[in-house]
Write an enzyme that holds these catalytic residues in place. Structure first.
Site, PDB file in Angstrom:
ATOM      1  N   SER A  91      67.025  21.345 -31.541  1.00 38.82           N
ATOM      2  CA  SER A  91      66.994  20.022 -32.158  1.00 38.82           C
ATOM      3  C   SER A  91      66.130  19.073 -31.328  1.00 38.82           C
ATOM      4  CB  SER A  91      68.422  19.508 -32.334  1.00 38.82           C
ATOM      5  OG  SER A  91      68.476  18.437 -33.244  1.00 38.82           O
ATOM      6  N   GLU A 129      68.639  22.692 -43.975  1.00 38.01           N
ATOM      7  CA  GLU A 129      68.663  21.647 -42.956  1.00 38.01           C
ATOM      8  C   GLU A 129      67.807  20.451 -43.347  1.00 38.01           C
ATOM      9  OE1 GLU A 129      68.407  22.539 -38.787  1.00 38.01           O
ATOM     10  OE2 GLU A 129      68.497  24.682 -39.206  1.00 38.01           O
ATOM     11  N   HIS A 189      72.292  23.892 -38.915  1.00 40.18           N
ATOM     12  CA  HIS A 189      71.568  23.310 -37.795  1.00 40.18           C
ATOM     13  C   HIS A 189      72.177  23.752 -36.466  1.00 40.18           C
ATOM     14  CE1 HIS A 189      68.990  20.284 -35.903  1.00 40.18           C
ATOM     15  NE2 HIS A 189      70.042  19.813 -35.243  1.00 40.18           N
TER      16      HIS A 189
END
Length: 303
Positions: A154, A245, A275
């Site tokens: 991320s 996502e 995610h």
């Protein structure tokens, strides 16, 4: 050889709704950031670490760091891991399980850096810390750039790309490989059509994080949003993304730009994994398989 962490595995149809509930509560924009950070650090404590995990603490680039190994604790390969959390939360503790599973697959020592967080320390503090940590591994811990990969999830995935770019441009250093899990490569872009199907992140929380990290900076600065930068000469890169996502379209544009820049790319799209579902490799077969693929790519490219 497929990675098979010990412990019972649960059906993905059971884990996903529980995960959605957990993150909707934990990443609610009205929840104080201090409580979000505390919850993120403890969210996966129920999951056991892989057998023979060893966690040691040290300092890299002036920042507290955890060195995570599984099995043999001495190794000549390293992965600098940059945790996710929207640049506002996350720590070596919150990502200790993922680091341990990757250590088991790669045979490398995973160095998880506790880089500075926003809003207390906005951009470029996290980038400065990541670059300093890599240079410390090379200058003071017996590694060469060819024996150190950089990985992150991320926000940590976007940070990995930005760090690799600065290492190349400013220090003539090139990591062995990049391992990117749902990389946030353009925090200023929230025009995603898949917010409603994302089991983890939400628009309100993401907007807060992007603004906190940027402060008064330029949202197109490649150090902040590497999608806007030059990607040529980056090391071989593996990218994982779930099709449901919020970051899916952004990540696909990024991988297309990598390929157009002649960077070796291995893109894996997941139909059901959410995610950074890799965090739950100890309880979910699909997550363990994803870690196996990502770690296998890094292992192959580490000298």
């Amino acid at each position: 050889m497929t990675y098979s962490p010990a412990g019972p595995k649960l059906p993905i149809g059971v884990v996903e709704p529980l995960t959605r509930l957990m993150y909707r509560a934990m990443l609610h924009p009205s929840l104080p950031l201090s409580l979000q950070r505390a919850a993120a650090d403890r969210a996966l404590d129920i999951e056991p670490l892989p057998r023979d995990t060893v966690v040691r603490t040290l300092t890299l680039g002036g920042r507290p760091t955890e060195r995570v190994t599984v099995g043999a604790s001495e190794t000549d390969r390293a992965v600098l891991f940059l945790h996710g959390g929207g640049y506002t939360l996350g720590s070596p503790h919150s990502h200790r399980h993922l680091a341990a599973h990757l250590a088991a697959v790669t045979g490398a020592a995973l160095y998880v850096v506790d880089y500075r967080l926003a809003p207390e320390d906005p951009y470029p503090a996290a980038l400065d810390d990541a670059v300093a940590a890599f240079r410390d591994l090379v200058d003071n811990h017996g590694f060469t750039p060819e024996t150190v990969a950089v990985a992150g999830d991320s926000a940590g995935g976007g940070l990995s790309v930005a760090a690799a770019r600065r290492l190349a441009d400013d220090h003539d250093l090139r990591p062995a490989a990049l391992g990117l899990i749902s990389p946030w490569v353009d925090p200023g872009d929230d025009s995603h059509e898949t917010w409603s199907t994302d089991s983890v992140v939400n628009r309100g929380w993401s907007r807060f994080c992007a603004a906190a990290y940027l402060a008064d900076g330029d949202p197109t600065d490649p150090g902040y949003a590497p999608l806007h930068g030059v990607l040529t000469a980056l090391p071989p890169t593996v990218v994982h993304i779930g099709r449901r996502e919020a970051l899916y379209d952004q990540v696909i544009r990024f991988t297309e730009k990598l390929r157009a820049s002649d960077v070796e790319v291995d893109l894996v799209e997941f139909e059901r994994l959410w995610h950074v579902g890799h965090q739950q490799a100890g309880m979910l077969r699909e997550a363990a398989d994803a870690v196996d693929h990502l770690g296998g790519f890094l292992r192959t490219h580490l000298a």
